[in-house]
Write an enzyme that holds these catalytic residues in place. Sequence first.
Site, short mmCIF file in Angstrom:
data_model
loop_
_atom_site.label_atom_id
_atom_site.label_comp_id
_atom_site.label_asym_id
_atom_site.label_seq_id
_atom_site.Cartn_x
_atom_site.Cartn_y
_atom_site.Cartn_z
N GLU A 182 -0.71 5.51 9.76
CA GLU A 182 -0.70 4.26 8.74
C GLU A 182 0.56 3.45 9.34
O GLU A 182 1.50 3.69 9.94
CB GLU A 182 -0.18 4.83 7.30
CG GLU A 182 -0.02 3.53 6.34
CD GLU A 182 0.42 4.46 4.86
OE1 GLU A 182 0.73 5.51 4.83
OE2 GLU A 182 0.36 3.45 3.98
N LYS A 237 -5.97 -0.26 1.67
CA LYS A 237 -5.64 0.96 0.64
C LYS A 237 -5.60 0.47 -0.62
O LYS A 237 -5.01 -0.61 -1.05
CB LYS A 237 -4.00 1.24 1.17
CG LYS A 237 -3.29 2.10 0.37
CD LYS A 237 -1.94 2.49 1.00
CE LYS A 237 -1.49 4.00 0.50
NZ LYS A 237 -0.12 4.00 1.20
N CYS A 273 -3.27 7.39 3.28
CA CYS A 273 -2.08 8.00 2.62
C CYS A 273 -2.38 8.44 1.31
O CYS A 273 -2.89 9.31 0.97
CB CYS A 273 -0.75 7.42 3.17
SG CYS A 273 0.84 8.40 3.00
C1 ACM Z 1 2.02 6.60 1.31
O1 ACM Z 1 1.00 6.04 0.59
N1 ACM Z 1 2.56 6.10 2.43
C2 ACM Z 1 3.04 7.69 0.91
#
Ligand code: ACM
Length: 262
Positions: A38, A109, A142
């Site tokens: 990420e 995200k 993530c």
């Molecule tokens: C995250 O979503 N970077 C823990």
Amino acid sequence: MRVGYYQFQPEFGAPGRNLEKVENALAGADADLIVLPELAFTGYFFEDREELNELAEDVSASRTVQGLTRLCKNNDFYLVAGFAERCRGRVYNTALVIGPSGLLHCYRKLHLFNTEKEYFDPGDTPLKTIAIRGVHVGVMICFDWVFPEAARSLALQGADLLCHPSNLVLAYCQKAMLTRCLENSVYAITANRTGKETRPRGELSFTGQSQIVGPKGETMAISDSGEEAVVVRDIDVSAARKKLFTENNDLFVDRRPEFYDI
Ligand code: ACM
């Protein structure tokens, strides 16, 4: 299909140097698809939205996207890479899917983690799969791992492989992803970063342990917490398409959505 990840420590605020590091590490890699962490080019722990906005790039004029496209073309592979995306006054924690012909897909995200909510806009792109060399690839980022709906939605759309760029700071995800794979009969690649970031808001330590997991929840590869490494494995996509759990149980057919209040 040969798939894998590059686990490394990005340098905060240095997209050019991070791109160069990725180019050097992946030149000549024998793979069809490689997943990067990420926010692999900017670093993670932004002070505020202004700092993020300065480091984020618009995909249509991004040196990072141009460099990654060149890398894919020169090595005939595909990449899934975390990226800070600026678009029409918004900033997203995005994963790019890039191949030899350029950018194929952006996933933004959906489930922002902790302080990310203060400086990123929440994702607005649907969960969808992309076909790469006959494999249906789904992308999540993530903290999406903690919402099983994300992996399930991708699996129900036919994903064979979940590509999961990450910057993990807690200890739970790697084990949880074994279950995400088992309950959906899919492969998953969690590409996590290593190292620490000491920034105005404090210090974060990232947990590494990037992994490739198979459709029975088996760990096919896992890195140490601190190492930088390119790791690639062969996957047999037909194994992910077998949804029979026992001779009388199909993971998808046996669902009872009429009883799920979600
Ligand atoms: C995250 O979503 N970077 C823990």
